[in-house]
Design a protein around this motif. Structure first.
Motif, PDB file in Angstrom:
ATOM      1  N   ASN A  84      40.836  25.600 132.256  1.00  0.00           N
ATOM      2  CA  ASN A  84      39.657  25.444 131.404  1.00  0.00           C
ATOM      3  C   ASN A  84      40.121  25.074 130.006  1.00  0.00           C
ATOM      4  OD1 ASN A  84      37.284  25.979 132.977  1.00  0.00           O
ATOM      5  ND2 ASN A  84      37.892  28.126 133.082  1.00  0.00           N
ATOM      6  N   ASN A  85      40.074  23.793 129.703  1.00  0.00           N
ATOM      7  CA  ASN A  85      40.591  23.324 128.425  1.00  0.00           C
ATOM      8  C   ASN A  85      39.512  22.721 127.519  1.00  0.00           C
ATOM      9  OD1 ASN A  85      42.677  21.978 126.528  1.00  0.00           O
ATOM     10  ND2 ASN A  85      41.528  20.237 127.374  1.00  0.00           N
ATOM     11  N   ALA A  86      38.396  22.280 128.080  1.00  0.00           N
ATOM     12  CA  ALA A  86      37.374  21.606 127.273  1.00  0.00           C
ATOM     13  C   ALA A  86      36.923  22.494 126.109  1.00  0.00           C
ATOM     14  CB  ALA A  86      36.172  21.245 128.143  1.00  0.00           C
ATOM     15  N   GLY A  87      36.771  21.893 124.952  1.00  0.00           N
ATOM     16  CA  GLY A  87      36.375  22.676 123.785  1.00  0.00           C
ATOM     17  C   GLY A  87      35.826  21.800 122.680  1.00  0.00           C
ATOM     18  N   TYR A  88      35.231  22.461 121.692  1.00  0.00           N
ATOM     19  CA  TYR A  88      34.596  21.757 120.575  1.00  0.00           C
ATOM     20  C   TYR A  88      34.665  22.650 119.350  1.00  0.00           C
ATOM     21  CZ  TYR A  88      30.910  19.450 117.835  1.00  0.00           C
ATOM     22  OH  TYR A  88      30.202  18.805 116.854  1.00  0.00           O
ATOM     23  N   VAL A  89      34.889  22.040 118.192  1.00  0.00           N
ATOM     24  CA  VAL A  89      34.960  22.829 116.967  1.00  0.00           C
ATOM     25  C   VAL A  89      34.363  22.052 115.797  1.00  0.00           C
ATOM     26  CG1 VAL A  89      37.305  22.015 116.423  1.00  0.00           C
ATOM     27  CG2 VAL A  89      36.466  24.146 115.411  1.00  0.00           C
ATOM     28  N   ALA A 149      30.435  27.279 129.305  1.00  0.00           N
ATOM     29  CA  ALA A 149      31.039  26.399 130.309  1.00  0.00           C
ATOM     30  C   ALA A 149      32.248  27.055 130.966  1.00  0.00           C
ATOM     31  CB  ALA A 149      31.432  25.066 129.677  1.00  0.00           C
ATOM     32  N   VAL A 150      33.030  27.804 130.203  1.00  0.00           N
ATOM     33  CA  VAL A 150      34.175  28.521 130.770  1.00  0.00           C
ATOM     34  C   VAL A 150      33.704  29.569 131.773  1.00  0.00           C
ATOM     35  CG1 VAL A 150      36.067  30.114 130.234  1.00  0.00           C
ATOM     36  CG2 VAL A 150      35.696  28.086 128.810  1.00  0.00           C
ATOM     37  N   LEU A 151      32.651  30.290 131.444  1.00  0.00           N
ATOM     38  CA  LEU A 151      32.113  31.289 132.366  1.00  0.00           C
ATOM     39  C   LEU A 151      31.658  30.620 133.661  1.00  0.00           C
ATOM     40  CD1 LEU A 151      29.866  33.472 129.990  1.00  0.00           C
ATOM     41  CD2 LEU A 151      32.341  33.527 130.288  1.00  0.00           C
ATOM     42  N   ARG A 152      30.906  29.546 133.528  1.00  0.00           N
ATOM     43  CA  ARG A 152      30.366  28.877 134.713  1.00  0.00           C
ATOM     44  C   ARG A 152      31.463  28.252 135.567  1.00  0.00           C
ATOM     45  NH1 ARG A 152      25.438  25.935 131.434  1.00  0.00           N
ATOM     46  NH2 ARG A 152      23.858  27.566 131.695  1.00  0.00           N
ATOM     47  N   THR A 153      32.406  27.577 134.928  1.00  0.00           N
ATOM     48  CA  THR A 153      33.464  26.919 135.682  1.00  0.00           C
ATOM     49  C   THR A 153      34.340  27.950 136.385  1.00  0.00           C
ATOM     50  OG1 THR A 153      33.469  25.175 134.007  1.00  0.00           O
ATOM     51  CG2 THR A 153      35.295  25.190 135.547  1.00  0.00           C
ATOM     52  N   SER A 154      34.646  29.028 135.687  1.00  0.00           N
ATOM     53  CA  SER A 154      35.459  30.090 136.292  1.00  0.00           C
ATOM     54  C   SER A 154      34.757  30.701 137.494  1.00  0.00           C
ATOM     55  CB  SER A 154      35.760  31.170 135.259  1.00  0.00           C
ATOM     56  OG  SER A 154      36.490  30.651 134.167  1.00  0.00           O
TER      57      SER A 154
END
Length: 255
Positions: free
Chosen positions: A94-99, A122-127
């Motif tokens: 899980n690497n996608a991110g935004y800042v 998105a991390v919760l859902r993908t995991s």
């Protein structure tokens, strides 16, 4: 064409999110060198196709799964499509991110929402979507384990001014990762957290980031490949060993 016979991830399939550039792209290349078949996901399909072609030209197996992970069903659809096309799923990164940096007083609530949606939800859902595939791979896969790696940030451990919401999302990812680790570790799924410090990527390009710390000029920052090596180190440990957390900072970074 490289020979991956005997490589530690031969026979394994990995999904990398946010793979269109930076840490995600470098991680995909690094996992392919270790023998993994790759599924790449991000919104920029053209970038993914270019990376997949490069990995394929070097002898790797790679499929492209464009997706908007902030959409309610985007994460599950991407995970299930990756597992279907590769036949299994042994590794999720899980690497996608935004800042967006800025003081709370002048903050944009829509930008806050985008950070929360991509960095955390998105991390919760993908995991969650990946866990059934990972548990199956741990039970009958070539390694006897599977790996879920969340790319967080040292900002999740040590918040800094003008970075409050991003830090909050990454702090939540740290807590989520540890709790999930406790739930699945005895079933063979290793959960790891990689926390980069200042890293030169598209996300940190521009004058606002270059002036973040006068004592840490951009030429001293980490490169995407530095983080990719940490991910590979984590997922290529022997089956009895779990490296659950790695913080990687530039030598010049104090906090």
């Amino acid at each position: 064409m490289r020979d991956t016979n005997g490589a530690p991830l031969t026979g394994c399939a990995a999904l990398v999110t946010g793979a269109s550039s930076g840490i995600g792209a470098a991680t995909a290349r690094a996992l392919a060198r270790e023998g993994a078949s790759l599924a790449l996901t991000a919104r920029r399909a053209g970038r993914l196709e270019e990376l997949a072609a490069a990995i394929g030209a070097d002898g790797g197996t790679c499929v492209v799964v464009p997706a908007d992970l902030t959409a309610p069903e985007g994460a599950r659809a991407a995970v299930d499509e990756a597992a279907r096309r590769l036949g299994r799923l042994d590794v999720l990164v899980n690497n996608a991110g935004y800042v967006v940096r800025g003081a709370v007083e002048e903050g944009d609530s829509e930008e806050w929402r985008r950070m929360v949606d991509l960095n955390l939800i998105a991390v919760l859902r993908t995991s969650q979507a990946a866990l059934s595939h990972l548990l199956a791979a741990a039970a009958d896969g070539p390694r006897g384990v599977a790996d879920l790696v969340n790319v967080s940030s040292v900002a999740g451990r040590i918040p800094r001014r003008n970075n409050s919401v991003y830090s909050a999302t990454k702090h939540a990812v740290c807590a989520f990762s540890e709790a999930m680790r406790q739930e699945v570790t005895r079933r063979g799924v290793r959960v790891g957290l990689v926390e980069p410090g200042m890293t030169a990527t598209e996300m940190t390009a521009g004058d606002a980031w270059a002036s973040l710390d006068q004592d840490m000029p951009p030429e001293t920052w980490l490169r995407a490949g530095d983080i990719a090596r940490a991910v590979v180190f984590m997922v290529t440990q022997p089956p009895h060993a779990a490296v659950n957390e790695i913080a990687v900072r530039p030598v010049s970074q104090e906090v």
